[in-house]
Design a protein around this motif. Sequence first.
Motif, mmCIF file in Angstrom:
data_model
loop_
_atom_site.group_PDB
_atom_site.id
_atom_site.type_symbol
_atom_site.label_atom_id
_atom_site.label_comp_id
_atom_site.label_asym_id
_atom_site.label_seq_id
_atom_site.Cartn_x
_atom_site.Cartn_y
_atom_site.Cartn_z
ATOM 1 N N ASP A 131 -2.418 4.478 -3.257
ATOM 2 C CA ASP A 131 -3.648 3.774 -2.935
ATOM 3 C C ASP A 131 -4.578 4.587 -2.043
ATOM 4 O OD1 ASP A 131 -2.802 1.045 -4.082
ATOM 5 O OD2 ASP A 131 -1.143 1.607 -2.771
ATOM 6 N N VAL A 132 -3.976 5.405 -1.176
ATOM 7 C CA VAL A 132 -4.782 6.170 -0.215
ATOM 8 C C VAL A 132 -4.236 7.588 -0.141
ATOM 9 C CG1 VAL A 132 -5.482 6.362 2.209
ATOM 10 C CG2 VAL A 132 -5.274 4.097 1.154
ATOM 11 N N PHE A 133 -5.149 8.561 0.000
ATOM 12 C CA PHE A 133 -4.732 9.953 0.148
ATOM 13 C C PHE A 133 -5.367 10.510 1.414
ATOM 14 C CE2 PHE A 133 -5.557 14.531 -1.419
ATOM 15 C CZ PHE A 133 -4.370 15.000 -0.861
ATOM 16 N N ALA A 134 -4.553 11.084 2.308
ATOM 17 C CA ALA A 134 -5.050 11.723 3.531
ATOM 18 C C ALA A 134 -4.575 13.162 3.527
ATOM 19 C CB ALA A 134 -4.534 10.988 4.764
ATOM 20 N N SER A 135 -5.536 14.094 3.462
ATOM 21 C CA SER A 135 -5.215 15.509 3.335
ATOM 22 C C SER A 135 -5.459 16.235 4.655
ATOM 23 C CB SER A 135 -6.076 16.101 2.219
ATOM 24 O OG SER A 135 -6.074 17.505 2.280
ATOM 25 N N GLY A 145 -12.262 12.969 -10.273
ATOM 26 C CA GLY A 145 -12.829 11.624 -10.306
ATOM 27 C C GLY A 145 -11.860 10.545 -9.859
ATOM 28 N N LEU A 146 -10.826 10.929 -9.091
ATOM 29 C CA LEU A 146 -9.808 9.952 -8.708
ATOM 30 C C LEU A 146 -10.092 9.301 -7.354
ATOM 31 C CD1 LEU A 146 -6.716 11.885 -10.047
ATOM 32 C CD2 LEU A 146 -7.767 9.832 -11.007
ATOM 33 N N VAL A 147 -11.022 9.875 -6.585
ATOM 34 C CA VAL A 147 -11.477 9.211 -5.363
ATOM 35 C C VAL A 147 -12.980 9.412 -5.293
ATOM 36 C CG1 VAL A 147 -9.358 9.800 -4.127
ATOM 37 C CG2 VAL A 147 -11.371 11.211 -3.819
ATOM 38 N N SER A 148 -13.639 8.557 -4.516
ATOM 39 C CA SER A 148 -15.055 8.785 -4.277
ATOM 40 C C SER A 148 -15.273 8.793 -2.772
ATOM 41 C CB SER A 148 -15.888 7.696 -4.941
ATOM 42 O OG SER A 148 -15.392 6.437 -4.571
ATOM 43 N N ALA A 149 -16.182 9.621 -2.315
ATOM 44 C CA ALA A 149 -16.612 9.674 -0.924
ATOM 45 C C ALA A 149 -15.480 9.729 0.088
ATOM 46 C CB ALA A 149 -17.511 8.472 -0.625
ATOM 47 N N LEU A 182 0.843 -1.197 0.000
ATOM 48 C CA LEU A 182 0.000 0.000 0.000
ATOM 49 C C LEU A 182 0.873 1.240 0.000
ATOM 50 C CD1 LEU A 182 -2.982 -0.293 2.503
ATOM 51 C CD2 LEU A 182 -3.039 -0.227 0.011
ATOM 52 N N THR A 183 0.556 2.195 -0.854
ATOM 53 C CA THR A 183 1.232 3.485 -0.795
ATOM 54 C C THR A 183 0.224 4.525 -0.336
ATOM 55 O OG1 THR A 183 2.701 2.835 -2.578
ATOM 56 C CG2 THR A 183 2.545 5.183 -2.101
ATOM 57 N N VAL A 184 0.544 5.163 0.774
ATOM 58 C CA VAL A 184 -0.348 6.164 1.352
ATOM 59 C C VAL A 184 0.312 7.530 1.217
ATOM 60 C CG1 VAL A 184 -1.485 6.940 3.466
ATOM 61 C CG2 VAL A 184 -1.246 4.489 2.991
ATOM 62 N N LEU A 185 -0.417 8.494 0.645
ATOM 63 C CA LEU A 185 0.065 9.871 0.602
ATOM 64 C C LEU A 185 -0.619 10.617 1.736
ATOM 65 C CD1 LEU A 185 -0.201 10.569 -3.247
ATOM 66 C CD2 LEU A 185 1.757 9.694 -1.961
ATOM 67 N N ALA A 215 -9.300 9.125 1.780
ATOM 68 C CA ALA A 215 -10.040 8.363 0.777
ATOM 69 C C ALA A 215 -9.108 7.387 0.069
ATOM 70 C CB ALA A 215 -10.665 9.307 -0.255
ATOM 71 N N ALA A 216 -9.693 6.260 -0.375
ATOM 72 C CA ALA A 216 -8.946 5.320 -1.206
ATOM 73 C C ALA A 216 -9.046 5.797 -2.652
ATOM 74 C CB ALA A 216 -9.526 3.923 -1.069
ATOM 75 N N LEU A 217 -7.949 5.716 -3.389
ATOM 76 C CA LEU A 217 -7.971 6.151 -4.781
ATOM 77 C C LEU A 217 -8.672 5.100 -5.638
ATOM 78 C CD1 LEU A 217 -4.379 7.641 -5.196
ATOM 79 C CD2 LEU A 217 -6.447 8.677 -4.285
ATOM 80 N N THR A 218 -9.490 5.577 -6.567
ATOM 81 C CA THR A 218 -10.260 4.634 -7.380
ATOM 82 C C THR A 218 -9.354 3.774 -8.259
ATOM 83 O OG1 THR A 218 -10.583 6.496 -8.865
ATOM 84 C CG2 THR A 218 -12.451 5.882 -7.509
ATOM 85 N N GLU A 219 -8.162 4.315 -8.597
ATOM 86 C CA GLU A 219 -7.282 3.549 -9.476
ATOM 87 C C GLU A 219 -6.266 2.722 -8.695
ATOM 88 O OE1 GLU A 219 -5.679 6.231 -12.404
ATOM 89 O OE2 GLU A 219 -7.690 6.780 -13.055
ATOM 90 N N SER A 220 -6.492 2.576 -7.407
ATOM 91 C CA SER A 220 -5.581 1.784 -6.595
ATOM 92 C C SER A 220 -5.499 0.356 -7.135
ATOM 93 C CB SER A 220 -6.083 1.732 -5.150
ATOM 94 O OG SER A 220 -5.474 0.651 -4.471
#
Lengths: 272, 274
Positions: free
Chosen positions: B104-108, B121-125, B55-58, B239-244
């Motif tokens: 795979d995951v983005f936390a801002s 459109g790269l993440v949902s919800a 998993l790669t988390v940003l 959010a998890a990225l849709t293209e993960s």
Amino acid sequence: MARTATPVTGRLAWPIVAGAVLALAVLVLPLLALVVRAPWADLPALLASSAVLEALALSFGTAILATAICLVLGIPLAALVARAESWATLPRRLLRAAVTVPLVLPPVVGGIALLTLLGRRGVIGEWLDRVFGVTIPFTTGAVVIAQVFVALPFLVFAVEGALRSSDRRTELAAATLGASRWQVFRHVTLPIVAPGVAAGGVLCFTRALGEFGATITFAGSLPGTTRTLPIASYLAMQTDPDEAVALALLLLAVSVVVLLTLRDRWLPGATA
Amino acid sequence: MPRASRPRGAAALAAAALALTLTGCAPTADQPGGSTSPSEPTGAAATGELGEADLTVLAAASLTEAFDALAGQFEQANPGVEVTVSYGGSGALATQVLEGAPADVFASAAEPPMQQVVDAGLVSAPEAFATNTLELVVPAGNPAGVTGLANLADPDLRIALCDPSVPCGAASVELLANEDVTGAPDTLESDVKAVLAKVSLGEVDAALVYRTDVLAGGDAVDGIEVPAAAGVVNRYPIAALTESPAPGAAAAFVAFVTGDAGRETLAAYGFGAP
């Protein structure tokens, strides 16, 4: 004799050609992408914004000042390095290493080193602050110092190369005719190595203009004071990639123009 | 004779460098192999129900300490999963996602950078998982005698703030505006950890960082609570990225962070509940 004088003609072996083409692609494609992706329609507006002009003016001002300092300090150092050829091995290698290290060092490391020396709690900086109330980080002066640190070796090696390939007999003749050592350097040596000095100065300027790592570490980032073009470009990437591309294009254009103004004989390699 | 051997040596060197570059690229290019493994039944006893996944988390810079801990806990709970967290300014990370960084995951640290990614459109919800507020921070012992926000207007003091383009900077601008303080910063840094570093080094007299960063700064810094800071709250979405390539593991990580165990860890590092 005749054989070495004949220019090498005919085709290169295919692995060489393939490697060369690939290498060229590595060098050129990213820059080409920058040109293709550039927001050409919005470019004038992006580049005319006050933030960009401010960064541009700061970058040019500091890079010119840094180049001037490099010339004043670098030419004597180059003369010393050239003269060191006749020294014993150890001191000669130490001197050469001292000049080379900033060249191969990641600039961020240079910035940290400058901070440990000149920062408010630095080796010299602590004393400067206490005795004179002077703090260097976060000032435009810090930007110039960072640029000098990374750019100086370029000047030293360009001038040193020119000095070593110059004909010493003219200097000897001048000395025989009664010129002092300073007169010989000023009126004979310096004119001879002028092309090397010019080449070194230009390389020095472009390196100073592109300086990022040492600057952001040591000088910080404040618009108009320490935020140079590369730093503005990096920050723009966080919010407005179009602006970042525009700034990158501007830096690229400056570098290309500077290189084009150089004659072939001034390019590194040709001087040595 | 030696002249002939020299070019050959150089060519060999170039070829070796090329080979290095190519092999260096290969593993990342082949990584999508991880995409199939979560759904595959795994026989290995050492592997958990999520199977093998990288998993790669940003994550926003302010999450550094908390996410280092969370990643370790998640790996322990899910043998076979390796979590790599890349920290940076939220805006820079959002740009990386938009440019197709394999993550795979983005936390801002705030909603605007996440919204950019949502719009593309790269993440949902995205889900809020923590809150944070600002605090004044000074070098240990407070050498400049800073007492409150008003000191940030003093041009004689060395002051660092986050650049307004990153969440902590936007929050700082809002806080100072709320309190009618015209800040006199000497540097605007690209992420909150860079600001904290300037304080720990003693290079600046005062700065605004998140209260979690004051905790993370340890003995090198002192915090000064600012009552008005409670009015400027940063909400952290994840959010998890849709293209993960590993959607199962990515969703599991998001659920872990937003769940009870995650919230407990985040609270231990000073984050508020969403």
